[in-house]
Design an enzyme around this catalytic site. Structure first.
Site, PDB file in Angstrom:
ATOM      1  N   HIS A 119      59.571   1.614  96.166  1.00 45.06           N
ATOM      2  CA  HIS A 119      58.152   1.572  95.800  1.00 45.06           C
ATOM      3  C   HIS A 119      57.301   2.160  96.919  1.00 45.06           C
ATOM      4  O   HIS A 119      56.667   1.428  97.682  1.00 45.06           O
ATOM      5  CB  HIS A 119      57.768   0.119  95.500  1.00 45.06           C
ATOM      6  CG  HIS A 119      56.336  -0.081  95.106  1.00 45.06           C
ATOM      7  ND1 HIS A 119      55.572   0.900  94.502  1.00 45.06           N
ATOM      8  CD2 HIS A 119      55.524  -1.169  95.228  1.00 45.06           C
ATOM      9  CE1 HIS A 119      54.356   0.412  94.278  1.00 45.06           C
ATOM     10  NE2 HIS A 119      54.295  -0.823  94.709  1.00 45.06           N
ATOM     11  N   CYS A 158      48.561   0.015  94.437  1.00 47.87           N
ATOM     12  CA  CYS A 158      49.918   0.476  94.080  1.00 47.87           C
ATOM     13  C   CYS A 158      49.872   1.369  92.842  1.00 47.87           C
ATOM     14  O   CYS A 158      50.864   2.008  92.505  1.00 47.87           O
ATOM     15  CB  CYS A 158      50.838  -0.702  93.804  1.00 47.87           C
ATOM     16  SG  CYS A 158      50.454  -2.175  94.747  1.00 47.87           S
ATOM     17  N   LYS A 181      62.498  -1.673  92.072  1.00 52.53           N
ATOM     18  CA  LYS A 181      63.491  -2.531  92.721  1.00 52.53           C
ATOM     19  C   LYS A 181      64.552  -1.725  93.459  1.00 52.53           C
ATOM     20  O   LYS A 181      64.916  -2.052  94.585  1.00 52.53           O
ATOM     21  CB  LYS A 181      64.137  -3.408  91.634  1.00 52.53           C
ATOM     22  CG  LYS A 181      65.215  -4.309  92.137  1.00 52.53           C
ATOM     23  CD  LYS A 181      64.612  -5.417  92.997  1.00 52.53           C
ATOM     24  CE  LYS A 181      65.670  -6.138  93.812  1.00 52.53           C
ATOM     25  NZ  LYS A 181      65.868  -5.611  95.146  1.00 52.53           N
TER      26      LYS A 181
END
Ligand SMILES: [Zn+2]
Lengths: 380, 130
Positions: free
Chosen positions: A330, A82, A326
């Site tokens: 993402h 990520c 959030k």
């Protein structure tokens, strides 16, 4: 090393793009950044991505580079789960700072909405330790849930205090036209959302996202490309164990702390000078651990701080004006590039959502459960 | 979705809980590494961890990864075993009965089928009933 400037940024709306392929998403963001840079042509393309294997595609720099007419340029992909986007930015920075190139385009891209979600959840868990963790079927949410319960039990932090972060992020993100989840939510909504990996509920977690963002980096020789130049003042990456078992601390992100300290030192910036920050809040617990490891709050105190209004728009620092992972979403390997694009726009004063005046900005992008962290310090 | 050869390679660590102890600084790490994460020494010796320990943290996974649908809800814990920590599944207990500080003991159990059709056995943990 030479100074490195941002000559242009580009983003596509984060969300579910059934109608757009990986190359379309990346190409759209890339061309936007090139347009902002006066249609300059990059000499190198650095792509950040984690899971293009889900769409059965590797060799991304050639694929995307050719799609936007860059045959002959240098092209490579960087991966750090990520945290791939932040790492791509750091790689692009080093290619310019070293003098190898004058113009480098950094593109982060991720395409998750192609396969059934069970495949995607399995794929995201590849960021963890396949031999010692995935063999038990643990998910990425599960690993973060382990950190969350440990933190709550060590510091006596209640679930609601962490969950309030999600409410704040949706409020910020509701004003960001690029955000995936633009609805405002209440604490009650979070607390009634289904449990994914106890104590993590659906609304404690970032959504699955498609997206792409690009940042055009140039050397000092051609900084005239932009009239409000933003400098990449510091950039640093640090690793920790992929597995949680051998972590020295479970309630502190050592790699985030090291990366933040080194990037600030490189930029000759004191943490108190940071006006805006985009941090990697994949889960509410990740927001707390990130804020504390960067040094914006004491250990165990971040939830109390944000419940008292710290980090809200206008505070120093204002954190995640984009809505964060959030609410903005993402798109895994693109997230670190979105963060840099957003902070660049904040410093230039043209971010289309909530915007605050600032001279210095910081981005923090995490790969795995804190195992690969890149911090970037930007200054106008 | 692991393979049978991976499980075979990991038999010592996953079934005997082999960790590495640093001969220089004494740090114990599981899974074992090739250099000590604390002091960088390569003087490491294998050491079996105790089979009884205490739950440091746990989660109950309700949304499974592919291949673990039959094991859901899946209880995963970080367990303190002597001077190290181990991540593993906890069995023989209802999800609502797991707690931080609970004493557990290792047991050998079946896990999800491998992609090549194997039925692997690994260490899991069950409550230590006195
Ligand atoms: Zn040592």
């Amino acid at each position: 090393m030479r100074r490195v400037y941002v000559a242009g940024v580009g983003m596509v709306n984060v969300g579910k793009h059934v109608d757009k392929s990986l190359r379309d998403l990346a190409g759209q963001a890339a061309l936007k950044a090139m347009e902002e840079a006066g249609n300059e042509v990059p000499e190198a393309l650095v792509v950040g991505n984690m899971l293009s294997s889900l769409v059965e595609q590797e060799n991304l720099a050639s694929l995307i580079g050719d799609h936007i007419g860059l045959r002959g340029a240098c092209g490579l992909k960087v991966e750090g789960a990520c945290g791939s986007g932040g790492l791509a930015l750091m790689t692009g920075y080093s290619l310019v700072a070293s003098g190898l190139f004058n113009k480098v385009l950094v593109v982060g891209v991720e395409k998750l909405f192609e396969r059934p979600s069970a495949d995607v959840i399995r794929g995201l868990a590849y960021a963890a330790d396949a031999d010692y963790e995935l063999i038990y079927g643990v998910t990425f949410s599960g690993l973060n849930a382990l950190l969350m319960r440990y933190y709550m039990s060590k510091y006596g932090v209640r679930y609601e205090e962490l969950a309030y972060w999600s409410v704040l992020m949706h409020k910020n993100g509701s004003r960001n036209p690029y955000a995936q989840l633009r609805n405002e939510i209440t604490l009650d909504d979070v607390m009634k959302s289904p449990v994914i990996a106890d104590p993590i509920r659906l609304y404690d977690s970032c959504p699955l996202s498609d997206g792409a963002a690009a940042v055009f980096l140039v050397s000092e020789d051609i900084k005239k490309l932009t009239d409000t130049p933003v400098t990449v003042a510091g950039v640093s990456n640090s690793i920790d164990s992929t597995d949680l078992s051998s972590r020295l601390e479970l309630d502190y992100l050592l790699a985030s702390s090291t990366s933040a300290r080194n990037s600030l030192k490189m930029a000759k910036v004191d943490l108190r000078e940071v006006g805006v920050a985009e941090i990697h809040d994949a889960y509410t617990i990740t927001a707390a651990l990130s804020i504390e490891s960067i040094g914006f709050a004491e250990r165990g105190k971040a939830p109390k701080a944000w419940s008292e209004g710290r980090f809200s728009p206008g505070d120093k620092p204002s954190i995640n004006l984009s809505g964060g992972l959030k609410s903005r979403g993402h798109p895994v390997g693109a997230t670190g590039v979105y963060q840099v694009a957003e902070v660049v726009m904040q410093l230039r004063g043209d971010f289309p959502g909530i915007s605050v005046p600032a001279e210095v900005g910081l981005t923090q992008n995490i790969g795995g459960a804190g195992s690969n962290v890149t911090t970037v310090v930007l200054r106008r | 979705m692991t393979t049978i050869q991976r499980v075979w390679r990991l038999k010592n660590t996953l079934l005997n809980l082999l960790a590495s102890r640093c001969s220089v600084c004494g740090h114990v790490t599981y899974p074992p590494k090739m250099r000590c994460p604390v002091c960088g020494s390569r003087e490491l010796r294998e050491e079996s961890l105790p089979r009884e320990g205490e739950v440091l943290s746990y989660t109950i996974i309700r949304v499974p990864a592919k291949g673990f649908e039959d094991f859901t809800p899946l209880i995963i814990a970080l367990i303190k075993l002597g001077d190290a920590k181990v991540l593993a599944e906890v069995v023989d207990v209802k999800p609502e009965e797991v707690s931080v500080g609970m004493r557990v003991v290792a047991t050998v159990r079946r896990t999800a089928q491998t992609i090549d059709g194997g039925v692997p056995y690994v260490i899991k943990f069950k409550p230590l009933r006195s």
